[in-house]
Write a protein that holds these residues in place. Structure first.
Motif, PDB file in Angstrom:
ATOM      1  N   VAL A  72      80.671  32.320  56.740  1.00 19.09           N
ATOM      2  CA  VAL A  72      79.267  32.024  56.731  1.00 19.09           C
ATOM      3  C   VAL A  72      78.967  30.308  56.548  1.00 19.09           C
ATOM      4  N   PRO A  73      78.667  29.480  57.469  1.00 18.16           N
ATOM      5  CA  PRO A  73      78.421  27.168  56.926  1.00 18.16           C
ATOM      6  C   PRO A  73      77.751  27.048  56.005  1.00 18.16           C
ATOM      7  N   ASP A  74      78.135  26.830  55.711  1.00 16.66           N
ATOM      8  CA  ASP A  74      77.186  25.925  54.359  1.00 16.66           C
ATOM      9  C   ASP A  74      76.149  25.410  55.049  1.00 16.66           C
ATOM     10  N   GLU A  75      76.355  24.298  56.264  1.00 14.57           N
ATOM     11  CA  GLU A  75      75.623  23.634  56.815  1.00 14.57           C
ATOM     12  C   GLU A  75      73.682  24.323  57.104  1.00 14.57           C
ATOM     13  N   ALA A  76      74.506  25.592  57.982  1.00 11.23           N
ATOM     14  CA  ALA A  76      73.913  26.750  57.936  1.00 11.23           C
ATOM     15  C   ALA A  76      72.733  27.131  56.924  1.00 11.23           C
ATOM     16  N   ILE A  77      73.053  27.737  55.780  1.00 11.58           N
ATOM     17  CA  ILE A  77      72.175  27.749  54.632  1.00 11.58           C
ATOM     18  C   ILE A  77      71.499  26.182  54.180  1.00 11.58           C
ATOM     19  N   GLU A  78      71.713  25.087  54.165  1.00 13.45           N
ATOM     20  CA  GLU A  78      71.066  24.083  54.378  1.00 13.45           C
ATOM     21  C   GLU A  78      70.158  23.758  54.806  1.00 13.45           C
ATOM     22  N   ALA A  79      70.017  24.662  55.723  1.00 14.03           N
ATOM     23  CA  ALA A  79      69.505  23.915  57.040  1.00 14.03           C
ATOM     24  C   ALA A  79      68.462  25.320  57.184  1.00 14.03           C
ATOM     25  N   LEU A  80      68.084  26.228  56.096  1.00 13.70           N
ATOM     26  CA  LEU A  80      67.253  27.073  56.384  1.00 13.70           C
ATOM     27  C   LEU A  80      66.007  26.449  55.316  1.00 13.70           C
ATOM     28  N   SER A  81      65.036  26.811  56.359  1.00 19.11           N
ATOM     29  CA  SER A  81      63.503  26.031  55.558  1.00 19.11           C
ATOM     30  C   SER A  81      62.757  27.094  54.711  1.00 19.11           C
ATOM     31  N   GLU A  82      62.207  26.266  54.577  1.00 21.42           N
ATOM     32  CA  GLU A  82      61.164  27.377  53.071  1.00 21.42           C
ATOM     33  C   GLU A  82      60.348  27.780  53.630  1.00 21.42           C
ATOM     34  N   GLN A  83      59.855  27.429  54.662  1.00 21.47           N
ATOM     35  CA  GLN A  83      59.455  28.963  55.783  1.00 21.47           C
ATOM     36  C   GLN A  83      60.120  30.428  56.174  1.00 21.47           C
ATOM     37  N   ASP A  84      62.206  29.722  56.226  1.00 21.38           N
ATOM     38  CA  ASP A  84      63.027  30.805  56.597  1.00 21.38           C
ATOM     39  C   ASP A  84      63.219  31.748  54.810  1.00 21.38           C
ATOM     40  N   LEU A  85      62.786  30.674  53.826  1.00 22.97           N
ATOM     41  CA  LEU A  85      63.150  31.270  52.719  1.00 22.97           C
ATOM     42  C   LEU A  85      62.172  32.001  52.330  1.00 22.97           C
ATOM     43  N   ARG A  86      60.845  32.434  52.655  1.00 21.57           N
ATOM     44  CA  ARG A  86      59.835  32.824  52.553  1.00 21.57           C
ATOM     45  C   ARG A  86      59.922  34.047  52.725  1.00 21.57           C
ATOM     46  N   VAL A  87      60.419  34.110  54.592  1.00 19.09           N
ATOM     47  CA  VAL A  87      60.544  35.541  54.757  1.00 19.09           C
ATOM     48  C   VAL A  87      61.490  36.253  53.883  1.00 19.09           C
ATOM     49  N   LEU A  88      62.710  35.738  53.802  1.00 22.28           N
ATOM     50  CA  LEU A  88      63.675  36.256  53.132  1.00 22.28           C
ATOM     51  C   LEU A  88      63.453  36.507  51.808  1.00 22.28           C
ATOM     52  N   ALA A  89      62.083  36.395  51.005  1.00 27.22           N
ATOM     53  CA  ALA A  89      61.798  36.758  49.933  1.00 27.22           C
ATOM     54  C   ALA A  89      61.370  37.427  50.828  1.00 27.22           C
ATOM     55  N   ILE A  90      60.074  37.894  51.755  1.00 24.33           N
ATOM     56  CA  ILE A  90      60.028  39.177  51.642  1.00 24.33           C
ATOM     57  C   ILE A  90      60.846  40.010  51.879  1.00 24.33           C
ATOM     58  N   TYR A  91      61.890  39.786  53.034  1.00 25.51           N
ATOM     59  CA  TYR A  91      62.573  41.025  53.920  1.00 25.51           C
ATOM     60  C   TYR A  91      63.159  41.389  52.739  1.00 25.51           C
ATOM     61  N   ARG A  92      63.715  40.074  51.724  1.00 24.58           N
ATOM     62  CA  ARG A  92      64.814  40.817  50.520  1.00 24.58           C
ATOM     63  C   ARG A  92      64.398  42.194  49.639  1.00 24.58           C
ATOM     64  N   GLU A  93      62.434  41.852  49.584  1.00 25.80           N
ATOM     65  CA  GLU A  93      61.910  43.258  48.479  1.00 25.80           C
ATOM     66  C   GLU A  93      61.638  44.411  49.717  1.00 25.80           C
ATOM     67  N   MET A  94      61.486  44.487  51.107  1.00 26.58           N
ATOM     68  CA  MET A  94      61.321  45.210  51.878  1.00 26.58           C
ATOM     69  C   MET A  94      62.326  45.848  52.022  1.00 26.58           C
ATOM     70  N   SER A  95      64.190  45.403  52.106  1.00 28.63           N
ATOM     71  CA  SER A  95      65.299  45.716  51.991  1.00 28.63           C
ATOM     72  C   SER A  95      65.972  46.730  51.005  1.00 28.63           C
ATOM     73  N   ARG A  96      65.117  46.300  49.855  1.00 30.03           N
ATOM     74  CA  ARG A  96      65.310  46.918  48.409  1.00 30.03           C
ATOM     75  C   ARG A  96      64.659  48.641  48.402  1.00 30.03           C
ATOM     76  N   GLY A  97      63.782  49.280  49.480  1.00 30.51           N
ATOM     77  CA  GLY A  97      63.140  50.030  49.190  1.00 30.51           C
ATOM     78  C   GLY A  97      63.947  51.079  49.509  1.00 30.51           C
ATOM     79  N   TYR A  98      63.924  52.584  49.046  1.00 31.10           N
ATOM     80  CA  TYR A  98      63.590  53.676  50.116  1.00 31.10           C
ATOM     81  C   TYR A  98      63.309  54.546  50.846  1.00 31.10           C
ATOM     82  N   ALA A  99      63.753  54.842  51.860  1.00 32.99           N
ATOM     83  CA  ALA A  99      62.939  55.575  52.959  1.00 32.99           C
ATOM     84  C   ALA A  99      61.958  56.249  52.199  1.00 32.99           C
ATOM     85  N   ASN A 100      60.741  56.157  53.215  1.00 31.07           N
ATOM     86  CA  ASN A 100      59.390  57.075  53.020  1.00 31.07           C
ATOM     87  C   ASN A 100      59.177  56.926  51.484  1.00 31.07           C
ATOM     88  N   SER A 101      59.530  55.658  50.587  1.00 33.93           N
ATOM     89  CA  SER A 101      59.250  55.772  49.441  1.00 33.93           C
ATOM     90  C   SER A 101      58.304  53.555  49.831  1.00 33.93           C
TER      91      SER A 101
END
Length: 699
Positions: free
Chosen positions: A160-189
Motif C-alpha cells: 500500500v503506497p505510503d502517500e495514500a496513507i499520508e493522504a488520509l484526512s482527519e475525517q477518514d481517520l475518524r471513520v476508520l476508528a469507528i470501523y476498527r471497533e465495529m470489525s472487532r466484534g463478534y456476530a450477533n454480539s
C-alpha cells in the motif's frame, strides 16, 4: 423332575420377552406415526403460527459490585453512562456496508483516533481498492509463487503506497476508528464503539437509529475511584474479554461483548463483582400483517456483590503523602529512578492496612507516580533487615544458641573479597549482633552450617555449601522470604534466588545481599516474628456483601473470610522471644534508636542497607555506580503487636555522593506516628475533587 422344571422355566421367560418386545414395537410405531402427523399433516400450520410470533431478547448490563475500605468508605464506585454499540447480524455482512454505517456514525459522534495503528490504515485502504488496483500491488508471477491467500494479502498490505496513507484526512481517520471497533466484534454480539457518549450525541443517535442498522445505545457504567489514584492500581482494571479466555468465559454464561476484570482485585474477584444482567423479552404475535398481541417479559438485573477490603484508606492516603514528601526532599539522591515502597499490615490477621509505592523513572514525565503494585511485583536485595531470620536459622540448626558469642573481625577466605562488618565489634552475642547489625555474626552462622569453623578448621565442600544454601532458604521460606505470600491477587513475585555454587555468596545470603524479595514478602517475614512465629496469609478482602440501593450502609454479609494461618515456623518459642528482644534493642539503643527510642508505642525492628551497583549510561559511557538500598522492618507495640511494616527505598546514592540517608526510617517513623494518632482522632480520608474514571484498554 429337576430337568422338567428347568425346561418349563425357560419357556416362561421367553414368552415374557416376546410380549415385551411386541409392546416396545407398538410404542415406537405410535411415536413414528405421531411425528409423521406433526411434520407432514400439521407442519404447515405450525410454521404459520411461528411466523406470526416474533421474539426479541435484550440483555442489559448491570453495574459491578462496589469496594469498601475496612471502615465502610466506598473506594470503588460506578458512574452510569451511555455507550453506542454495533451488532453485526452475521460475519457475512459486507465491509462496504459496515464502512457506510461508519461514515454515517462519524457525523453523529466524536471519536479519538490515537489507537489507530499503521496496519489499521493499510487494511482500511485495501478495503477501498478495486480488484484491479489490488492486483497492481502484486504481480501475477508473485501471486503464483505464494502458497496461501494470507501471504498474498500480507504482501498487498506491505505494498500500500505510503502517500495514500499520508493522504488520509482527519475525517477518514475518524471513520476508520469507528470501523476498527465495529470489525472487532463478534456476530450477533454488541460491540462498544464509544463509551460515555454525551447527551447531545445520545439525542442525535436516537433520531437516526432507524437508518443505522446494527447501531444501538446501551446503558453502561464505568468504574469510578472516589479517592483518586490512592491504591488505584491494586483495585485492578476491567476490559473486554481477552481472546485467549473467550471460551472460558462463554462457558460461564458471559457474552462476548462483556467487560470483565483483567487485573488484580477486579480479576481475582470477577465472579463476585460481576453483575446479573437484566433480560427484556419482547414477544409479538401478528395475524394478517397486524399485531394481535404484544407483551414484555422482564427480569430485573442486579449489581454485583460488594467487597469489603482490609484497606484503611485514611492511613493509605497518609502513607502516600509521607512517601511523596520524602521523595521531594530526596532531590538527586538516587542513581536512576526515584522510588520507595511500603507495606503496613496487621500481623495477627494478615490484613493489609496500607500498601503504597512511588516510582519516578528517569526521562519519563508522569502526572501520577504511584506504583503500589511494585510492592508485590518488584524484588530487591533487602540487606540486614533479614538478620532476624538469620539468627533464628542459626538457633534452629544448632550452630549457635541464645547467648553465644562470636568474634566480629574481618574474614579472609580464598578467592573471596574480605568479609566484615561496618566496623570490628569484637566479641558479641546474638542480641548485640542484631542491635549493631553485625555482619560477621551472620557469616559465622553460615560458615558453620557448611562445616567451616574459621580460621582453623574450615572443611567445607561443594556438597556442604549447597546443603547450607538449601537449609537457609528452607528456614527463610517459613517466614515468607522467597516463597509465595498467599495474598489474594492473581499474580505476585516470589523474588529471585541466586545459585548454590559460590562459597562467598553463602555468607551474603545471611545479610540480605544475594537473594531478592518483594516488599510484601519482607512485611510478611517481620509479621511472622511479631506474631510469635505464626505466618498469616496476607489478605486484601475480608468480606463479600450483598448490594443495596441505598447510598449509605452496606448489605448483608454473603461470605466472611476468617484469618488464615499458612504455617508455624519450625522454631521454639524461646528462640523467637530471644530475637524479639534483639529487635526491640535495635529501636532503643541500636541502629534505629535515633528516631525510635522515645516513641511511646514501643516499636521493635531491624534496619538494612544493601550494597548495590547500578549500570548507567550507554555505549562507551556505560559504567557502574555504587549505592545502597535502604530498608526497615518492624512492628509495634513490642509487647502486643497490632501493626507490622516493611519499607524499601532502592538504589540510593552513597552519602559521600549526595545520597540522602535514613529515608526508610523517616517514612516508617511518620507513618507509625500517623497510625497511632488515628487511633485517638480520625478525620476520615479525603475524597478527590473529581473521582478518577477508569479508561478500559480496548487494544
Amino acid at each position: 423332575m429337576g430337568k422338567s422344571f428347568k425346561f418349563k422355566k425357560k419357556q416362561h421367560v421367553s414368552t415374557r420377552l416376546n410380549v415385551l418386545f411386541f409392546a416396545v414395537f407398538i410404542l415406537f410405531s405410535a411415536l413414528i406415526l405421531r411425528l409423521g402427523v406433526v411434520q407432514i399433516v400439521e407442519g404447515q400450520e405450525f410454521v404459520k403460527e411461528l411466523e406470526k410470533t416474533s421474539n426479541t431478547t435484550a440483555r442489559i448490563d448491570a453495574p459491578r459490585g462496589l469496594m469498601y475500605d475496612r471502615l465502610g468508605n466506598v473506594v470503588v464506585d460506578n458512574e452510569l453512562e451511555l455507550s453506542v454499540t454495533y451488532t453485526n447480524p452475521s460475519r457475512t455482512t459486507s465491509t462496504d456496508a459496515m464502512i457506510s454505517i461508519a461514515h454515517e456514525l462519524e457525523k453523529l459522534i466524536t471519536v479519538e483516533t490515537d489507537r489507530i495503528t499503521e496496519r489499521d490504515k493499510r487494511d482500511y485502504l485495501l478495503i477501498g481498492m478495486t480488484e484491479d488496483q489490488r492486483y497492481e500491488l502484486v504481480s501475477r508471477e508473485e501471486r503464483n509463487e505464494l502458497d496461501h491467500t494470507s501471504e498474498e494479502y500480507q504482501l498487498e498490505v506491505e505494498r500500500v503506497p505510503d502517500e495514500a496513507i499520508e493522504a488520509l484526512s482527519e475525517q477518514d481517520l475518524r471513520v476508520l476508528a469507528i470501523y476498527r471497533e465495529m470489525s472487532r466484534g463478534y456476530a450477533n454480539s454488541p460491540q462498544r464503539i464509544k463509551r460515555g457518549i454525551t447527551e447531545e450525541e445520545a439525542h442525535l443517535l436516537s433520531e437516526n437509529l432507524y437508518r443505522l442498522p446494527g447501531i444501538d445505545i446501551l446503558r453502561d457504567s464505568r468504574r469510578s475511584y472516589v479517592y483518586g489514584n490512592s491504591f488505584r492500581s491494586l483495585f485492578g482494571s476491567t476490559g473486554p474479554i481477552p481472546r485467549e479466555k473467550v471460551d472460558y468465559y462463554l462457558s460461564r454464561g458471559y457474552d462476548r461483548s462483556d467487560l470483565v476484570g483483567t487485573s488484580f482485585l477486579e480479576l481475582q474477584y470477577e465472579d463476585v463483582l460481576r453483575g446479573q444482567k437484566a433480560i427484556v423479552e419482547n414477544i409479538t404475535q401478528s395475524s394478517g400483517g397486524q399485531t394481535v398481541e404484544s407483551y414484555v417479559n422482564e427480569r430485573l438485573g442486579q449489581r454485583g456483590n460488594d467487597l469489603v477490603l482490609s484497606l484503611d484508606m485514611e492511613l493509605q492516603q497518609r502513607l502516600e503523602e509521607i512517601i511523596d514528601e520524602e521523595m521531594k526532599k530526596a532531590g538527586n539522591s538516587f542513581i536512576l529512578d526515584r522510588s520507595a515502597y511500603a507495606v503496613f499490615m496487621d500481623p495477627r490477621t494478615g490484613d493489609i492496612l496500607s500498601m503504597a509505592g512511588f516510582n519516578d523513572p528517569v526521562g519519563v514525565s508522569y502526572d501520577n507516580y504511584a506504583d503500589h503494585i511494585g510492592n508485590v511485583t518488584k524484588s530487591f536485595e533487602m540487606g540486614s533487615s533479614v538478620k532476624a531470620a538469620s539468627v533464628l536459622t542459626g538457633f534452629q540448626t544448632g550452630v549457635t544458641h541464645p547467648g553465644n558469642s562470636f568474634n566480629d573481625r574481618p574474614i579472609r577466605l580464598p578467592s573471596t573479597p574480605e568479609k566484615k562488618s561496618v566496623r570490628n565489634y569484637g566479641w558479641l552475642n546474638d542480641l548485640r549482633a542484631l542491635e549493631v547489625s553485625s555482619n560477621v555474626y551472620m557469616f559465622e552462622i553460615a560458615m558453620r552450617m557448611a562445616g567451616c569453623y574459621y580460621p582453623n578448621n574450615c572443611n567445607w565442600t561443594n556438597n556442604s555449601v549447597e546443603g547450607a544454601y538449601n537449609e537457609i532458604r528452607y528456614y527463610f521460606s517459613q517466614f515468607g522470604l522467597g516463597s509465595d505470600t498467599g495474598i489474594d491477587l492473581p499474580s505476585s513475585s516470589s523474588g529471585l534466588t541466586g545459585g548454590t555454587s559460590i562459597y562467598g555468596n553463602l555468607l551474603d545470603i545471611m545479610i540480605g545481599q544475594y537473594d531478592t524479595y518483594t516488599t510484601l514478602q519482607l512485611a510478611q517475614y517481620i509479621s511472622t516474628i511479631a506474631n510469635d512465629g505464626v505466618r498469616m496469609q496476607p489478605r486484601l478482602v475480608t468480606e463479600i456483601r450483598e448490594p443495596i440501593s441505598s447510598p449509605e450502609g452496606q448489605g448483608a454479609v454473603v461470605q466472611k473470610f476468617e484469618p488464615s494461618v499458612l504455617n508455624r515456623v519450625d522454631m521454639s518459642d524461646e528462640y523467637i522471644s530471644r530475637v524479639q528482644q534483639g529487635l526491640r534493642n535495635v529501636m532503643t539503643s541500636g541502629t534505629a534508636s535515633s528516631r525510635f527510642a522515645n516513641k511511646t508505642y514501643q516499636p521493635a525492628g531491624k534496619t538494612g542497607t544493601a550494597q548495590v551497583s547500578v549500570a548507567v549510561g550507554e555505549g562507551d559511557n556505560r559504567r557502574l555506580i555504587d549505592g545502597n538500598t535502604q530498608t526497615l522492618v518492624g512492628y509495634a507495640p513490642y509487647k502486643n503487636p497490632e501493626i507490622a511494616f516493611a519499607i524499601v527505598v532502592p538504589n540510593v546514592k552513597l552519602e559521600r555522593n549526595g545520597g540522602r540517608q535514613g529515608m526508610a526510617q523517616e517514612i516508617a517513623s511518620q507513618a507509625l506516628d500517623a497510625y497511632f494518632e488515628m487511633k485517638e482522632v480520625r478525620i476520615g480520608p479525603t475524597k478527590a475533587d473529581r473521582p478518577v474514571l477508569e479508561q478500559p484498554d480496548y487494544n
